[in-house]
Design a protein around this motif. Sequence first.
Motif, PDB file in Angstrom:
ATOM      1  N   PRO A   1      40.272  29.357  42.470  1.00 14.22           N
ATOM      2  CA  PRO A   1      41.196  30.490  42.611  1.00 14.22           C
ATOM      3  C   PRO A   1      41.155  31.454  41.423  1.00 14.22           C
ATOM      4  N   TYR A   2      40.995  30.921  40.206  1.00 14.06           N
ATOM      5  CA  TYR A   2      40.943  31.791  39.026  1.00 14.06           C
ATOM      6  C   TYR A   2      39.675  32.630  39.013  1.00 14.06           C
ATOM      7  N   CYS A   3      38.574  32.072  39.498  1.00 14.79           N
ATOM      8  CA  CYS A   3      37.328  32.834  39.623  1.00 14.79           C
ATOM      9  C   CYS A   3      37.524  33.979  40.614  1.00 14.79           C
ATOM     10  N   ASP A   4      38.175  33.684  41.725  1.00 16.42           N
ATOM     11  CA  ASP A   4      38.443  34.709  42.739  1.00 16.42           C
ATOM     12  C   ASP A   4      39.323  35.817  42.180  1.00 16.42           C
ATOM     13  N   MET A   5      40.358  35.451  41.410  1.00 13.68           N
ATOM     14  CA  MET A   5      41.247  36.460  40.826  1.00 13.68           C
ATOM     15  C   MET A   5      40.490  37.319  39.806  1.00 13.68           C
ATOM     16  N   ALA A   6      39.636  36.683  39.014  1.00 18.57           N
ATOM     17  CA  ALA A   6      38.843  37.432  38.030  1.00 18.57           C
ATOM     18  C   ALA A   6      37.917  38.421  38.734  1.00 18.57           C
ATOM     19  N   GLU A   7      37.281  37.971  39.804  1.00 15.89           N
ATOM     20  CA  GLU A   7      36.378  38.847  40.549  1.00 15.89           C
ATOM     21  C   GLU A   7      37.135  40.037  41.138  1.00 15.89           C
ATOM     22  N   ARG A   8      38.316  39.788  41.698  1.00 17.40           N
ATOM     23  CA  ARG A   8      39.124  40.884  42.259  1.00 17.40           C
ATOM     24  C   ARG A   8      39.523  41.892  41.176  1.00 17.40           C
ATOM     25  N   LEU A   9      39.919  41.388  40.005  1.00 15.74           N
ATOM     26  CA  LEU A   9      40.320  42.275  38.910  1.00 15.74           C
ATOM     27  C   LEU A   9      39.140  43.127  38.449  1.00 15.74           C
ATOM     28  N   LEU A  10      37.988  42.506  38.277  1.00 21.32           N
ATOM     29  CA  LEU A  10      36.809  43.247  37.836  1.00 21.32           C
ATOM     30  C   LEU A  10      36.404  44.307  38.863  1.00 21.32           C
ATOM     31  N   LYS A  11      36.458  43.956  40.131  1.00 18.52           N
ATOM     32  CA  LYS A  11      36.110  44.926  41.174  1.00 18.52           C
ATOM     33  C   LYS A  11      37.123  46.067  41.218  1.00 18.52           C
ATOM     34  N   ALA A  12      38.386  45.764  40.967  1.00 18.27           N
ATOM     35  CA  ALA A  12      39.414  46.806  40.920  1.00 18.27           C
ATOM     36  C   ALA A  12      39.183  47.761  39.750  1.00 18.27           C
ATOM     37  N   ARG A  13      38.471  47.301  38.732  1.00 18.26           N
ATOM     38  CA  ARG A  13      38.162  48.137  37.566  1.00 18.26           C
ATOM     39  C   ARG A  13      36.785  48.784  37.674  1.00 18.26           C
ATOM     40  N   GLY A  14      36.193  48.731  38.876  1.00 18.29           N
ATOM     41  CA  GLY A  14      34.974  49.476  39.126  1.00 18.29           C
ATOM     42  C   GLY A  14      33.675  48.709  39.026  1.00 18.29           C
ATOM     43  N   ILE A  15      33.738  47.413  38.792  1.00 18.74           N
ATOM     44  CA  ILE A  15      32.513  46.617  38.720  1.00 18.74           C
ATOM     45  C   ILE A  15      32.046  46.314  40.140  1.00 18.74           C
ATOM     46  N   GLU A  16      30.865  46.785  40.467  1.00 19.72           N
ATOM     47  CA  GLU A  16      30.339  46.584  41.818  1.00 19.72           C
ATOM     48  C   GLU A  16      29.545  45.295  41.948  1.00 19.72           C
ATOM     49  N   HIS A  17      28.906  44.874  40.848  1.00 19.91           N
ATOM     50  CA  HIS A  17      28.084  43.662  40.908  1.00 19.91           C
ATOM     51  C   HIS A  17      28.461  42.720  39.772  1.00 19.91           C
ATOM     52  N   ILE A  18      28.745  41.482  40.127  1.00 17.78           N
ATOM     53  CA  ILE A  18      29.010  40.418  39.159  1.00 17.78           C
ATOM     54  C   ILE A  18      27.938  39.366  39.357  1.00 17.78           C
ATOM     55  N   GLU A  19      27.195  39.093  38.299  1.00 13.50           N
ATOM     56  CA  GLU A  19      26.202  38.021  38.384  1.00 13.50           C
ATOM     57  C   GLU A  19      26.955  36.701  38.286  1.00 13.50           C
TER      58      GLU A  19
END
Length: 87
Positions: free
Chosen positions: A13-31
Amino acid sequence: MKKVLMYSKQICPYCDMAERLLKARGIEHIEKITIDSDPAKRDEMIQRTGLRTVPQIFIGETHIGGYDKLAALDRNGELTALLAGNV
């Protein structure tokens, strides 16, 4: 935008929340490196960070840590500058 790398697990769940936050800040790709399917990657994460918990997030070469630290950077207004390469 700087490259973002995240060590994670398939169910986290914490990984999912981190991914959502990063995408909300404009990150399109997370390795994403999934450590529960590759023990060598888990060992790599521990060696790089000294930590065993996920997520472990890197922005460029900067080790951020987990979701709590990422969210704290966002609350302080530092995350956007870090992602843009201004820090």
